[in-house]
Design a protein around this motif. Structure first.
Motif, PDB file in Angstrom:
ATOM      1  N   ALA A 168      30.964 -35.603  19.982  1.00 48.11           N
ATOM      2  CA  ALA A 168      29.832 -34.753  19.620  1.00 48.11           C
ATOM      3  C   ALA A 168      28.993 -34.481  20.864  1.00 48.11           C
ATOM      4  CB  ALA A 168      28.976 -35.429  18.558  1.00 48.11           C
ATOM      5  N   THR A 179      40.974 -29.555  22.861  1.00 48.34           N
ATOM      6  CA  THR A 179      40.257 -29.733  21.601  1.00 48.34           C
ATOM      7  C   THR A 179      41.104 -29.250  20.429  1.00 48.34           C
ATOM      8  OG1 THR A 179      39.137 -27.620  21.962  1.00 48.34           O
ATOM      9  CG2 THR A 179      37.942 -29.594  22.592  1.00 48.34           C
ATOM     10  N   GLN A 210      30.390 -30.460  17.158  1.00 49.47           N
ATOM     11  CA  GLN A 210      31.381 -31.471  16.803  1.00 49.47           C
ATOM     12  C   GLN A 210      32.758 -31.007  17.253  1.00 49.47           C
ATOM     13  OE1 GLN A 210      30.785 -32.890  12.624  1.00 49.47           O
ATOM     14  NE2 GLN A 210      29.304 -31.199  12.608  1.00 49.47           N
ATOM     15  N   THR A 211      33.462 -31.892  17.950  1.00 50.86           N
ATOM     16  CA  THR A 211      34.806 -31.562  18.398  1.00 50.86           C
ATOM     17  C   THR A 211      35.737 -32.733  18.125  1.00 50.86           C
ATOM     18  OG1 THR A 211      34.490 -32.432  20.636  1.00 50.86           O
ATOM     19  CG2 THR A 211      33.920 -30.112  20.277  1.00 50.86           C
ATOM     20  N   ARG A 212      36.989 -32.451  18.200  1.00 48.80           N
ATOM     21  CA  ARG A 212      38.043 -33.470  18.162  1.00 48.80           C
ATOM     22  C   ARG A 212      38.929 -33.201  19.357  1.00 48.80           C
ATOM     23  NH1 ARG A 212      37.686 -37.433  14.212  1.00 48.80           N
ATOM     24  NH2 ARG A 212      36.412 -36.646  12.517  1.00 48.80           N
ATOM     25  N   ASP A 242      42.895 -36.766  18.063  1.00 49.09           N
ATOM     26  CA  ASP A 242      41.745 -36.257  17.305  1.00 49.09           C
ATOM     27  C   ASP A 242      40.512 -37.161  17.394  1.00 49.09           C
ATOM     28  OD1 ASP A 242      42.995 -33.923  16.508  1.00 49.09           O
ATOM     29  OD2 ASP A 242      43.754 -34.793  14.646  1.00 49.09           O
ATOM     30  N   THR A 243      40.246 -37.709  18.566  1.00 53.51           N
ATOM     31  CA  THR A 243      39.056 -38.528  18.768  1.00 53.51           C
ATOM     32  C   THR A 243      37.814 -37.660  18.618  1.00 53.51           C
ATOM     33  OG1 THR A 243      40.278 -39.939  20.291  1.00 53.51           O
ATOM     34  CG2 THR A 243      37.873 -40.074  20.374  1.00 53.51           C
ATOM     35  N   TYR A 244      36.844 -38.161  17.856  1.00 51.68           N
ATOM     36  CA  TYR A 244      35.609 -37.416  17.581  1.00 51.68           C
ATOM     37  C   TYR A 244      34.689 -37.457  18.799  1.00 51.68           C
ATOM     38  CZ  TYR A 244      31.215 -36.039  15.395  1.00 51.68           C
ATOM     39  OH  TYR A 244      30.042 -35.398  15.086  1.00 51.68           O
TER      40      TYR A 244
END
Length: 182
Positions: free
Chosen positions: A59, A34, A48-50, A55-57
């Protein structure tokens, strides 16, 4: 054949258990997979993470669902699903295969010529189209399964379908109808 470009693939993973958002946030802070973690329960009820490397979102929701957005292809989505499931398997210790579904593919195409949106509105029929140039610069065509935006520049945007082949067929059908008006 009209060439399409996938702009975004969105989908869900469903885990068979409730998720502890605070514990996940704390754990994700220390994971190399992450690149960012945001959990502010006073503002949002989700985590919320990437995910690296792009950096794909992703959640996460207390209900055990996880949404993924920003993938450039179905294959990219599947790669991110494998990555997320690997991390979640480490954290939660489950042995089942979580349910996965693509919920939307957004794709664009360029027909390479200008279009009279007034004439196209008549060709497509008023019951399925919305065209109000004072409010929005594109014609909106609503099918029972998807929405297609048609811009006077000849660009198309299709959203709402979950299968790349269906997206391709929808864009090709619209391109054929537009060519009939040109």
């Amino acid at each position: 054949m009209t060439e399409l470009e996938v702009a975004n693939v969105v989908g869900m993973i469903t885990y068979q258990q409730e998720l502890d958002m605070a514990a996940l946030a704390e754990t994700f802070e220390d994971r190399e997979e992450t690149t960012s973690v945001t959990y502010e329960p006073a503002e949002n009820h989700w985590l919320q993470t990437r995910f690296a490397p792009d950096d794909t979102y992703v959640a996460f929701y207390r209900s055990g669902r996880c949404s993924i957005a920003g993938c450039e292809s179905v294959e990219h989505f599947e790669t991110v699903v494998e990555q997320v499931n690997g991390v979640m398997r480490d954290l939660l210790g489950f042995e089942y295969e979580p349910a996965v579904e693509v919920s939307n593919i957004v794709a664009t195409a360029d027909l390479g010529s200008n279009i009279s949106l007034e004439a196209l509105t008549i060709e497509l029929g008023m019951e399925r189209t919305e065209y109000e140039p004072e409010q929005f610069p594109a014609l909106m065509y609503r099918d029972s399964e998807y929405v297609m935006l048609v811009f006077s520049s000849g660009k198309l945007l299709c959203t709402g379908l979950t299968d790349r082949q269906a997206v391709s067929e929808a864009i090709e059908t619209m391109a054929s109808r537009i060519r009939a008006v040109l």
